[in-house]
Scaffold this active site. Structure first.
Site: not given
Ligand code: BES
Ligand code: MN
Ligand code: MN
Length: 465
Positions: A89, A154
């Protein structure tokens, strides 16, 4: 290793093209409109990893965005296992207008690849994938067993990580962990990171009147939530730059004289560093150097503030509410929950009369310090130095990666923080870039790491190159 290294050299351009293809997928985890893109990013990586030769590759669902797991277990019985971590991400891109080329249309300029996620963290994930591919394609048996977990949340504080790791504990069993999601100390300086700060993030809401009031009719009669919040925020630090929250420093592990000397001996050019920030001067807790404050001292920062009239011209009101987002960076042995409690209590206590205060916790993570007396750290230094041709230094970082402490505690195994970013790579900012020479040397470092871990396990000495 000769043929592996030759393959890496011969694949230099293709490895950049493949990274570009992945960077085109806008996997912004904080924006629900991009949830489909985060899934597409996981599928893209999974397909790529499957194409590298025999392996087991799975996309693991979570209550939020999916993670990718892969393993290559062909190394002989008794070989050590390394678990590699990264995240797929990326951060939001605003302000979009500040980008020289569009964030999801990766472009090469000045021997750099520009685009969102090129270094944080897609490029660093592919460094390992490319290294693994280079063994596979040259029919060089992988010298160790490899596993890879690539998270999709994350950048939003890994809210589902604990569950994910618990659910898949068997698959994730390992001897060592390697996280490639940090930066090197400087260009060409192989640096092994041995400490990360944790994070406790919270939002404070200050409420006064039920709705915005006419400031002529009501001003002087009731407390103004913005003024109340400003007073509270101003009271969070003392004149020495220390956090005033009672008990905030209780569990802080002090730097030893040896650690302070090691940090002081690093080739840190403070003026250059200050110039890179654009700020007029340094600031922080008295009694500590800038690197000490960033790496080994906790902080309390305000990341956002809202309240009142933001439109054009003047509007005379007493606003109904105001709010602020606060981030505490934590060091060992501070605990996020304990700090959240202490900051919440303090904010409630110092709130002036006439407002209501509410605090909401956001997710965070715990700090990490590497057990550097473990031989794996010398092994990793050797691998890094073989690729870069220079001695490897120990550094710390002020950022946070929740996975690191979670996996270290869950497995009891040491975690390597072998990052390949640059300090000025603009991660989280407009115009994120990846140094392509470093990307190339990073791939070699990863290949050497696998080789050196195998040598450590078999008790044989390192090849010179
Ligand atoms: N790669 C960074 C962590 C990092 C930042 C390491 C700077 C070293 C130096 C990671 O992607 C990140 O941005 N982490 C967040 C964590 C948070 C959302 C829990 C951070 O540090 O703000
Ligand atoms: Mn990252
Ligand atoms: Mn990040």
């Amino acid at each position: 290793m000769k043929s592996v290294i030759a393959f890496i050299d011969a694949s230099r351009e293709r490895f950049v093209d493949e990274l570009s293809n992945w960077v085109r997928v806008p996997s912004i985890s904080s924006d629900s409109r991009h949830a489909g893109d985060v899934r597409a990013s996981a599928e893209h990586l999974a397909a790529h990893l499957r194409s590298l030769g025999p392996s087991r590759v799975e996309v693991w669902a979570t209550a939020g965005h999916p993670a990718v797991f892969a393993e290559w277990l062909q190394a002989p019985e008794g070989s050590p296992t390394l678990l590699v971590y990264g995240h797929h991400d990326v951060q939001p891109v605003d302000p979009l207008g500040a980008w020289v080329s569009p964030p999801f249309e990766p472009a090469v300029r000045d021997n750099r690849l520009w685009g969102r996620g090129v270094v944080d963290d897609k490029g660093q994930v592919l460094i390992h994938a490319n290294a693994i591919e280079s063994f596979q394609r040259t029919n060089t048996p992988l010298p160790i067993r490899l596993k890879m977990i690539v998270e999709g949340e994350e950048e939003v504080g890994s809210p589902n990580l604990d569950n994910l790791l618990r659910e898949h504990a068997d698959s994730l069993a390992t001897d060592f962990v390697c996280v490639s999601d940090t930066a090197m100390f400087g260009r060409g300086l192989p640096s092994l990171c041995v400490g990360l700060r944790g994070l406790a993030y919270l939002e404070v809401f200050v409420e006064g009147p039920a709705l915005d009031l006419h400031s002529g009719s009501f001003g002087g009669g009731v407390m103004n939530p913005i003024l109340a919040l400003a007073q509270m925020l101003a009271a969070l630090h003392d004149a020495q730059g220390r956090v005033s929250v009672p008990g905030f420093y209780d569990d802080v592990l002090a730097l030893t004289p040896g650690e302070r000397k090691a940090i002081g001996d690093l080739p840190f050019d403070e003026l250059e560093w200050l110039k890179s920030t654009g700020a007029p001067s340094t600031w922080g807790e008295a009694g500590y150097s800038t690197l000490e404050r960033i790496w080994a001292r906790p902080t309390l920062d305000c990341c956002g503030i809202t309240g009142g009239f933001q439109g054009e011209g003047a509007k005379t009101i007493i606003p109904a509410r105001a709010s602020a987002k606060l981030a505490c960076r934590l060091v060992p042995n501070q605990e996020p929950d304990d700090i959240l409690r202490k900051v919440t209590t303090h904010l409630t206590r110092i709130a002036p009369k006439g407002v209501r205060v509410r605090v909401q916790a956001h997710s965070g993570g715990r700090p990490y310090l590497s057990p550097t007396d473990h031989p794996i750290y010398e092994v990793a230094k050797r691998a890094f130095s073989r690729a870069f041709g220079k001695p490897t230094i120990f550094i710390r970082e002020g950022g946070s990666i929740p996975f690191v402490r979670t996996i270290a505690d869950a497995t009891g195994k040491p975690c390597l923080l072998m990052g390949f970013g640059q300090p000025d790579e603009n991660s989280h900012a407009p115009n994120e870039w990846l140094d392509l020479d470093n990307y190339h040397l990073g791939i070699k470092s990863a290949a050497y790491l696998y080789d050196e871990i195998a040598r450590m396990a078999s008790g044989s000495e390192s090849e010179s190159r």
